[in-house]
Design an enzyme around this catalytic site. Structure first.
Site, PDB file in Angstrom:
ATOM      1  N   GLN A 295     -17.505  68.916  66.324  1.00  0.00           N
ATOM      2  CA  GLN A 295     -18.245  68.847  65.066  1.00  0.00           C
ATOM      3  C   GLN A 295     -19.734  69.031  65.305  1.00  0.00           C
ATOM      4  O   GLN A 295     -20.427  69.734  64.576  1.00  0.00           O
ATOM      5  CB  GLN A 295     -17.996  67.498  64.377  1.00  0.00           C
ATOM      6  N   HIS A 298     -21.765  72.564  65.445  1.00  0.00           N
ATOM      7  CA  HIS A 298     -21.949  73.437  64.296  1.00  0.00           C
ATOM      8  C   HIS A 298     -23.342  73.377  63.696  1.00  0.00           C
ATOM      9  O   HIS A 298     -23.811  74.366  63.140  1.00  0.00           O
ATOM     10  CB  HIS A 298     -20.931  73.098  63.205  1.00  0.00           C
ATOM     11  N   GLU A 363     -15.573  63.267  56.056  1.00  0.00           N
ATOM     12  CA  GLU A 363     -14.868  64.534  55.847  1.00  0.00           C
ATOM     13  C   GLU A 363     -13.574  64.573  56.666  1.00  0.00           C
ATOM     14  O   GLU A 363     -12.502  64.863  56.152  1.00  0.00           O
ATOM     15  CB  GLU A 363     -15.796  65.682  56.253  1.00  0.00           C
ATOM     16  N   HIS A 364     -13.694  64.316  57.955  1.00  0.00           N
ATOM     17  CA  HIS A 364     -12.532  64.274  58.859  1.00  0.00           C
ATOM     18  C   HIS A 364     -12.400  62.854  59.410  1.00  0.00           C
ATOM     19  O   HIS A 364     -13.382  62.280  59.872  1.00  0.00           O
ATOM     20  CB  HIS A 364     -12.704  65.217  60.040  1.00  0.00           C
ATOM     21  N   ASP A 400      -8.822  72.813  61.508  1.00  0.00           N
ATOM     22  CA  ASP A 400      -9.841  73.832  61.274  1.00  0.00           C
ATOM     23  C   ASP A 400      -9.236  75.222  61.213  1.00  0.00           C
ATOM     24  O   ASP A 400      -9.677  76.067  60.434  1.00  0.00           O
ATOM     25  CB  ASP A 400     -10.860  73.833  62.416  1.00  0.00           C
ATOM     26  N   HIS A 461     -11.009  65.008   9.116  1.00  0.00           N
ATOM     27  CA  HIS A 461      -9.964  64.718  10.102  1.00  0.00           C
ATOM     28  C   HIS A 461      -8.793  63.989   9.428  1.00  0.00           C
ATOM     29  O   HIS A 461      -7.622  64.340   9.600  1.00  0.00           O
ATOM     30  CB  HIS A 461     -10.514  63.836  11.232  1.00  0.00           C
TER      31      HIS A 461
END
Length: 469
Positions: A295, A298, A363-364, A400, A461
């Site tokens: 991770q 990146h 996220e993970h 991934d 209505h």
């Protein structure tokens, strides 16, 4: 992989938790580059959404206005300003897209086969998702029949960046759910590149083109950045208006998606990637370190976190991080991420680690434990994550690339309320009503509607309901 695994820091990011505890020395005497701290030392900011501010919003607003006003002309001007190529035509010829796939098959057959394998798994998973969104009609009262239909959007727009690391897998992850949903047209925008024949024709990263062909993307355009998002949102002479836009990008792309939301649907606003690993002393320190670095490499703003009740594992992972960084080709980025945002949290037990993970909503989320009751108990305890990876062998990197799961996932605590990119993003769930005139259900519904109309002061209505009695 992706919260959005962006090449540049996207719209949402944050500094690491601020702690006073210095890095501790490993047994070999070297200074660990990652912070090791107890759960009680965590700053409350660690659990907050990751944000920052700059002038991105105003820059993007100007780009969107320019594209809306000038169409293709604006796209050509912006390409000349920002991109390594500015082709006269925006759409890439279908024969060039197919040729890129043929070249990949001939030159790198193993990669070609891996992409096909990843595509097939992603499509199988997405098609199963589509099956779970069923259409139905149900008679709630005699003669009062309600229903649900899931209708795909007409046109899906995919955005795939092509910076330092052209994200071939993102083509698969964005195209598979759109195609499985049944969208009438799937188009893709990606930054332009010079055509290999020197002709000046429209072209893009050949790996992205090849993967687009393998996935069955209908049209591909050489257009990148915030201007590509604006083009897909509003349409230009060349790029048709889309109903939904998905895919990662830098902070300008993320901000453009935020600004066009409402005009079109989007998948999510995501920030730098993140992983949270819960591990016990059965974990392999080198495996855990490798997953953290996967991770961290990146983006300098990526966040890699380990929570464990084992002091020994914590020190072993810290040492492994340094050893693996020595030979990692992406060490500069990974080291910055680890030093700036990474940490190892010592918890009193694994239940506390699960509590922290639920607050963090990563996220993970990896559970690096042997299979057994403890692992299953943790699976039941955790509930805030983009994707969950269960057991030592279930490396996040498999998700991934080649496990069927979609790697476009929520970041920055948004996993508290959102899931990842799926077929659902390309479907409209709409409802239907049919009634049998004079039936019990129709009369009771009309009577109740008239009373509620009166109570709200909406006379028309009430009349529209009672007139049917």
């Amino acid at each position: 992989m992706m919260g959005y695994k962006v090449q540049v820091c996207p719209m949402v990011c944050v500094d690491a938790p601020v702690v006073d505890t210095p890095p501790r020395n490993g047994k070999n005497g070297s200074m660990s580059r990652i912070k090791i701290l107890s759960a009680s030392e965590l700053d409350s900011d660690f659990f907050e959404p990751r944000t920052f501010s700059d002038d991105t919003a105003s820059v993007v607003a100007d780009i969107i206005c320019q594209v809306r006003r000038e169409g293709d002309r604006a796209l050509h001007q912006l390409a000349a300003r920002f991109d390594p190529a500015a082709p006269k035509q925006l759409e890439i010829a279908s024969e060039d897209v197919a040729a890129a796939a043929e070249d990949l098959h001939r030159q790198r057959p193993e990669l070609y086969d891996a992409l096909c394998y990843s595509r097939d798994l992603a499509l199988r998973f997405a098609r199963r998702q589509r099956e779970s969104f069923d259409d139905f009609e149900q008679e709630l009262e005699p003669g009062l029949i309600t229903g649900q239909r899931n209708i795909p959007v007409d046109r899906a727009g995919l955005y795939v960046p092509a910076g330092r690391f052209p994200l071939l897998s993102t083509v698969i992850m964005t195209a598979a759910p759109a195609l499985a949903a049944g969208c009438g047209q799937v188009l893709l925008c990606t930054p332009p590149r010079p055509h290999p024949d020197g002709s000046g024709k429209s072209y893009a990263d050949p790996g992205i083109l090849a993967t687009a062909h393998l996935c069955g993307v209908h049209r591909v355009f050489a257009c990148g950045g915030a201007q590509a998002i604006a083009a897909m949102a509003y349409g230009t002479e060349s790029i048709p208006r889309c109903d939904v836009i998905v895919g990662p990008g830098n902070k300008f792309v993320a901000e453009a998606k935020r600004q066009v939301y409402g005009t079109v649907g989007i998948d999510m606003l995501a920030g730098p990637t993140e992983v949270f690993i819960i591990a016990d002393d059965s974990a392999h320190a080198d495996w855990v370190a490798a997953d953290l670095l996967a991770q961290a490499e990146h983006d300098p703003d990526a966040q890699a976190v380990l929570a464990t009740s084992s002091q020994e594992l914590a020190q072993a992972v810290a040492r492994q991080l340094e050893l693996q960084l020595e030979t990692l080709s992406t060490a500069e980025t990974a080291r910055t991420s680890i030093q700036r945002n990474g940490c190892i949290i010592i918890t009193k037990d694994l239940e506390e680690a699960a509590y922290l993970a639920n607050r963090k909503a990563p996220e993970h989320l990896e559970l690096a434990l042997d299979h057994g009751p403890q692992l299953e108990a943790l699976v039941a305890m955790v509930h805030n994550y983009g994707s969950l990876f269960i057991g030592h062998g279930s490396a996040e990197v498999l998700g991934d690339y080649a496990a069927g799961l979609n790697h476009t996932l929520p970041t920055s605590t948004s996993a508290r309320f959102a899931g990842g990119l799926s077929v659902r993003c390309f479907l409209k769930t709409v409802t239907t009503l049919r009634t049998v005139p004079g039936s019990q259900g129709q009369r009771r519904s009309a009577t109740a509607a008239g009373l509620l109309g009166d109570a709200e002061g909406l006379a028309a209505h009430a009349k529209a309901a009672r007139i049917r009695l």
